[in-house]
Enzyme design. Structure first.
Site, PDB file in Angstrom:
ATOM      1  N   ASP A 186      24.138  54.747  35.836  1.00 44.75           N
ATOM      2  CA  ASP A 186      24.180  53.780  36.936  1.00 44.75           C
ATOM      3  C   ASP A 186      22.757  53.583  37.463  1.00 44.75           C
ATOM      4  OD1 ASP A 186      26.217  52.542  39.118  1.00 44.75           O
ATOM      5  OD2 ASP A 186      24.468  53.373  40.126  1.00 44.75           O
ATOM      6  N   ASP A 206      18.886  40.321  36.120  1.00 46.69           N
ATOM      7  CA  ASP A 206      19.380  40.146  34.750  1.00 46.69           C
ATOM      8  C   ASP A 206      18.362  40.638  33.730  1.00 46.69           C
ATOM      9  OD1 ASP A 206      21.710  39.067  35.698  1.00 46.69           O
ATOM     10  OD2 ASP A 206      21.232  36.982  35.195  1.00 46.69           O
ATOM     11  N   ASP A 231      25.967  47.090  37.029  1.00 49.04           N
ATOM     12  CA  ASP A 231      24.803  47.862  36.577  1.00 49.04           C
ATOM     13  C   ASP A 231      25.222  49.239  36.073  1.00 49.04           C
ATOM     14  OD1 ASP A 231      25.553  48.525  39.245  1.00 49.04           O
ATOM     15  OD2 ASP A 231      23.658  49.582  39.515  1.00 49.04           O
TER      16      ASP A 231
END
Length: 300
Positions: free
Chosen positions: A177, A194, A221
């Site tokens: 993460d 992105d 994410d």
């Protein structure tokens, strides 16, 4: 990917016909076109060869002793789904096109035929196979990162757990993460976000073994990595390498939770174990950040 771009040299054709005077000239035509070719006189021997060699195309007669072409096509569809099949016969009135297609063949060619017709039929079969492969790839891939998607993650994890139990191999799972990614997005914008996600996808692919391990964008994410035949030390080593690369190339930090499969675990058990480790790591980081913030406030 250009679906219509076909390199015949990469296609391996198995020609199956019980009559030598048919089989041999067909093999010669295919060789002339540039295909790799092998042959078998009946369906049973064809199955033996399909089990031993990476054929991509099956070109089979329908009416044969031992095992007829329809049965061979049906078995090929089930046991070798990556092989595309074209049926050939001189008894077109006995077999309907729909019956051959329902058995699993891509197309049907009537004897006698010339090299141009044969090439057209095989080219069509290869293009159809490529289209199916591309559609399948798109259905299991994350378009932004190039990793697999969450849906494929659970399918693959289930398969690898089954394999691990059967072969007694070790299996590791990493959950990853990105730290503070929401704040990064809000500050830098979604385009920059992105770009970070794309870089992370590339980093994961570069740090795992191609064709062995697999990386996934789990959502947002969050990422997952399945490591085959990997113990806890290997899992942690790969995780640290990924964290270091993310920090160096993306300028941000990330957290990981690593878990190893134990006999009797379900996919959900393994995911839950890795997720809990990740949660603890992030909680510890947050606690340290709170302490630093408190110390700064007190010093002021």
């Amino acid at each position: 990917m250009d679906i219509g771009d076909i390199d015949y040299r990469k296609e391996i054709v198995l020609v199956v016909d019980d009559e030598d005077f048919i089989r041999e000239p067909v093999c010669e035509m295919l060789g002339h076109l540039g295909f790799q070719v092998d042959e078998a006189p009946n369906g049973k021997k064809a199955i033996d060869k399909l089990n031993k060699n990476p054929f991509t195309i099956l070109l089979t007669d329908i009416k044969m002793p031992v095992m007829d072409g329809i049965k061979l096509i049906e078995r090929t569809r089930i046991e070798f789904p990556h092989v595309c099949t074209v049926a050939m016969t001189g008894y077109s009135k006995e077999y309907r096109y729909i019956d051959v297609v329902n058995a699993g063949a891509t197309d049907f060619i009537n004897k006698p035929f010339g090299i141009e017709e044969l090439e057209a039929k095989l080219k069509r079969a290869v293009i159809e196979r490529k289209v199916k492969e591309e559609l399948n790839r798109l259905s299991i891939s994350d378009s932004l990162t190039g990793l697999y998607n969450q849906r494929h993650f659970y399918d693959r994890l289930k398969d690898e757990i089954t394999r691990s139990e059967r072969q007694k191999n070790q299996l590791a799972l990493i959950f990853l993460d990105l730290d503070g990614f929401k704040k990064f997005n809000d500050t830098m914008g979604h385009l920059a976000g992105d770009e970070i996600l794309q870089k992370v996808g590339s980093i994961i692919k570069a740090c795992i073994r191609e064709g062995v391990d697999s990386g996934y964008r789990y959502g947002g994410d969050e990422f997952a990595i399945i490591l085959i035949d990997a113990d806890e030390d290997i899992g942690q080593s790969i995780g640290k390498r990924i964290l270091k690369a993310i920090n160096k190339e993306c300028g941000i930090t990330a957290s990981i939770g690593e878990a190893n499969f134990l006999e009797g675990m379900t996919p959900e058990d393994l995911v839950d174990k890795a997720d809990k480790v990740l949660y603890k790591v992030k909680a510890m980081k947050k606690g340290r950040e709170n302490i630093k913030t408190s110390d700064m406030e007190n010093s002021n």
